[in-house]
Design an enzyme around this catalytic site. Sequence first.
Site, PDB file in Angstrom:
ATOM      1  N   SER A 170       0.854  -1.065   0.053  1.00 25.73           N
ATOM      2  CA  SER A 170       0.038   0.069  -0.128  1.00 25.73           C
ATOM      3  C   SER A 170       0.736   1.290  -0.007  1.00 25.73           C
ATOM      4  CB  SER A 170      -1.156   0.096   1.322  1.00 25.73           C
ATOM      5  OG  SER A 170      -2.190   0.831   1.065  1.00 25.73           O
ATOM      6  N   HIS A 205      -7.692  -5.506  -0.335  1.00 22.03           N
ATOM      7  CA  HIS A 205      -6.527  -4.743  -0.347  1.00 22.03           C
ATOM      8  C   HIS A 205      -5.721  -5.185   1.020  1.00 22.03           C
ATOM      9  CE1 HIS A 205      -3.680  -1.504  -0.567  1.00 22.03           C
ATOM     10  NE2 HIS A 205      -3.924  -1.103   0.677  1.00 22.03           N
ATOM     11  N   ASP A 248      -8.392  -6.722  -4.538  1.00 19.86           N
ATOM     12  CA  ASP A 248      -8.019  -5.574  -4.147  1.00 19.86           C
ATOM     13  C   ASP A 248      -8.759  -4.357  -5.249  1.00 19.86           C
ATOM     14  OD1 ASP A 248      -6.728  -3.018  -3.478  1.00 19.86           O
ATOM     15  OD2 ASP A 248      -4.884  -3.783  -3.211  1.00 19.86           O
TER      16      ASP A 248
END
Lengths: 371, 199
Positions: free
Chosen positions: A148, A347, A314
């Site tokens: 991320s 995610h 995701d």
Amino acid sequence: MNDLTEIKKIIVKKPLKLDCGKEISNFPLAYETYGKLNENKDNAILVFHALTGDQFASGINPITKKDGWWKYALGPGKAFDTEKFFVISANVIGGCMGSYGPSTINEITSKPLGTDFPVITINDMVNAQYNLLDFFKIETLFAVAGGSMGGMQVLQFVSNFPNKAKVAVPIACTASHSAQNIALNELGRQSIMADINWQNGSYGEREKSPDKGLAVARMAAHITYLSKKGLQEKFGRKLQERDDLKFSFDADFQIESYLRHQGAAFVDRFDANSYLYITRAMDYFDLTKKFDGNLSKAFANSKTKFFVISFTSDWLYPTSESRDIVIALNAIGASVGFVEIKSDKGHDSFLLDVPDFLGTLKNYLSSTYKK
Amino acid sequence: MKKEFKVISELIENKSKALDVGCGDGELLKYLLENKTKDIRGLEISKESVQNCLSKGLPVIEGNAENDLMQFPNKSFDYVILSQTLQAFLNPDKVIKELLRVGKKAIVTIPNFGHWKIRIKLLINGTMPLTENLPYEWHSTPNLHMCTIKDFFVFCEERDIKIFKSLALNQDKISEINNKNLNYKNLMSDLGIFLIENK
């Protein structure tokens, strides 16, 4: 928040020119380490955390008393095997776990800096973190890795310091924050700023923080970290400790109760202003900007081996954005591996127990380290 | 070690840059890495196989040759290898074009549908032939476009593709194919191995 004085940190003496134009110096940057640096100093891995993470990637976080955020990936025998590698986990400037940030006390006013803290970028974060290499006298890292926002730091690090890492593992990330990403972050920021306690960021002075606003920001964000399928399987329409609907606005559904809990737990460990600053840094992230929109140029001088990872479910940083990174790397003949891991966990997959991800990463690092 | 890989490897110059399209679990890549060149890449469609390759530290990307070769610049590899997968593509013509755009040369190997065993099976049994190399039933085969060694010769000729070297493999025995022995090799060989380039 508990005592932050015991936290490991370096004081960066050298002035750092920020993207906003301001210059900072003599500022603290917090970190944690796992494993041992070998004699050749060739086994170091620098890992970067995501938006709400911190330097405590593994073991028990001494402040929150909870498990480190990368407990599945980092530790003895794990993907980032601390019996083999020396892992430095770097905090970010702007954060609230010991590094220079909006909750740092202004020595003159004896109050937190609040919004007097300068707006920072991913580039600024990475430039600050680079000082950790000097501190540990490490010439070249074996790897840089993160998911991320941590993945964005990986990309920025390799772009800024082309030959300082042999391997780069950007996970579930993007090279350029999308309109959807920015929109979702803005939702969180507006929620904080709409809380009457926010007081233009000066809440530190009255010991009354915008917890409600921050909790809602976290609740909204948390949804984006999961997949629809994952949510449906875990919660469906299950009711929370009741047999039927109550015809009220209580948390009838388990998912509501779960989100409320996520929000409430978050405000105990995170500073609202840090949330504003770090989400802003993510929104400003566009690695192509400096290179006329050509991402390949960001990596032009790099001999680093890339291993790009995305996850099927995701939707926050979808596979197409990881593919864009791969395409840019292939355009310049860089060494790149890429896989989209199958997972229903959204995610957050990079933080969770996803065996295909963890197994492949572990084997990749170990076989690449041997070569 | 598959004989085919050894033959492919011998067609490749030391220290050149090679891309294996449809690299499977990375067997050939690993062989090339150990014997020929460090500068290798792989493209593979199966997630599981990609994970296996990456586990070995091989730089392989998940993707489909029909769409994902596009991202590689012209002549960015010395060799692009396509081992026994041409027949599985929807559009083999497009894939060959892409191979020759991305690579200075391409190495293509094809399971030979013209082998006498296959011909006999179809002739005698009247059913789609199953062999060691082609073990799939007609309804579940990934092979959409089977061809013979002779077909591939004609295919190249029609497209002005230069065949630098054509080799036949029959039960691990390797021999050269030329215009004179083409019909014979087309009858006797399991596999055709071609080193090709745009004219």
